[in-house]
Scaffold this motif. Sequence first.
Motif, short mmCIF file in Angstrom:
data_model
loop_
_atom_site.label_atom_id
_atom_site.label_comp_id
_atom_site.label_asym_id
_atom_site.label_seq_id
_atom_site.Cartn_x
_atom_site.Cartn_y
_atom_site.Cartn_z
N MET A 73 -9.74 3.27 -0.76
CA MET A 73 -8.85 2.11 -0.88
C MET A 73 -8.15 1.75 0.42
O MET A 73 -8.10 0.58 0.81
N ASP A 85 -6.38 -1.52 7.82
CA ASP A 85 -6.57 -0.09 7.64
C ASP A 85 -5.21 0.58 7.50
O ASP A 85 -4.42 0.63 8.44
N SER A 100 -8.26 7.99 -2.60
CA SER A 100 -7.60 6.71 -2.36
C SER A 100 -7.53 6.39 -0.88
O SER A 100 -7.72 5.23 -0.47
N HIS A 142 -9.29 -0.64 3.48
CA HIS A 142 -9.40 -2.07 3.20
C HIS A 142 -8.21 -2.53 2.36
O HIS A 142 -8.35 -3.26 1.39
N ALA A 143 -7.01 -2.10 2.76
CA ALA A 143 -5.80 -2.40 1.98
C ALA A 143 -5.51 -3.89 1.98
O ALA A 143 -5.62 -4.57 3.01
N HIS A 144 -5.15 -4.39 0.80
CA HIS A 144 -4.85 -5.82 0.65
C HIS A 144 -3.55 -6.15 1.37
O HIS A 144 -2.55 -5.46 1.26
N PRO A 185 0.81 -1.24 0.00
CA PRO A 185 0.00 0.00 0.00
C PRO A 185 0.84 1.27 0.00
O PRO A 185 0.51 2.24 -0.71
N HIS A 201 -7.15 -7.97 5.03
CA HIS A 201 -7.19 -6.54 4.79
C HIS A 201 -6.88 -5.79 6.08
O HIS A 201 -7.15 -6.29 7.18
N THR A 251 -4.83 3.83 6.20
CA THR A 251 -5.15 5.20 5.79
C THR A 251 -3.99 6.16 6.01
O THR A 251 -3.59 6.89 5.11
N ARG A 292 -6.14 -1.77 -2.70
CA ARG A 292 -7.24 -2.57 -2.15
C ARG A 292 -7.46 -3.87 -2.92
O ARG A 292 -7.70 -4.93 -2.31
N TRP A 293 -7.38 -3.82 -4.24
CA TRP A 293 -7.68 -5.00 -5.06
C TRP A 293 -6.45 -5.41 -5.86
O TRP A 293 -5.67 -4.56 -6.30
#
Length: 377
Positions: free
Chosen positions: A176, A189, A172, A179-181, A117, A187, A191, A332-333
């Motif tokens: 995004m 956080d 973002s 819910h960061a991968h 991320p 997932h 932020t 996120r994805w």
Amino acid sequence: MILRTFGWSFAVTGIGMAAAYIFWGWQGFAAVAILSVLEISLSFDNAVVNAGILKRMSPFWQRIFLTIGILIAVFGMRLIFPVAIVAVTAGVGPVEAVELALDDPDQYEQMVTDAHPSIAAFGGMFLLMIFLNFIFAERHITWLGWLERPLARLGKIDSFSVGVALSALLVSAVVMAPHAHQHGGTHADKTSTVLLAGLAGILTHLVVAGLSGYFENRLEEEEERAEKAEEAARRAGGRPSALVVTGKAAFFLFLYLEVLDASFSFDGVIGAFAITNHIFWMALGLGIGAMYVRSLTIYLVREGTLDEYRYLEHGAHYAIGALAVMLLITIRWQLPEEVTGLVGVGLIAAAFWTSVRHNRRDRAREAEDRPVVTSGV
């Protein structure tokens, strides 16, 4: 001519691709091949800019740029910089990062995935700033005129591109980052991490652009002095020499080229993280691509074909913008590597084909306008 110009690039490609297949099989071979094409496609405009400046330098400084410059570009930016990014974002030392990649690839992959991320936010915002500064600038040649002309008018607003980039970062961070991968499909956080990394990406671009502007201003001052000296020689009845920059002016040109090359290197290195997190695949692929960029620079200088394909620079910057968006999405994805790797190539190919069609229309129009000469009996 082709072999003499691209000979070293062909040799490095053969050695690099063979090493990728021997150590990592077809998966490594394919990743290195895609990264090589990505680096070449993203850096084509770099080659064009380099060639435009390099042709004004003396043969000595041309050799300096093509020898010392390639060491900085390949071993510095393409080999060391990816390791540094992983080390900083994962919170380990550079040596430890390399050792983990060799001895414990599973843990290394986990560290890189969990750090993705911040890497994606930094790289996405850096690339987005490059794209926005291009698309909001007014230029005589437009590829998608219906889009570029209105955006160029918006670009006249002070700091508009920075405002758009900050807005994209805020979106973002809100959509995004919570819910960061993470490794294992979980997932978390992220932020605050995404916000800090994104701001660092914007700041890095502003610093690099500021340095480039500084060197460019110094270059213009040196060129003005050289032009005045030529004019004085003409008035004195002497024979003016060709405007080849040497001495202090050439040194500033060299520094300017290195700063530009570093900024374009960020594109390839950061964009490579959208393809893979494997530092050795990145090193091989980006190193091969960098060799071709240098060879292409030499070819453009010798052949004088910089303006033949007028939309390639546009295609390269659209590829940069697409990579920026995809990097932010990957916070996120996950996206398939084939998609992230081939989108840029597709945009470059579209720009190339559009340039070819434009050149054909121009030649046909010139043939129609050419007067027909008839001979009398």
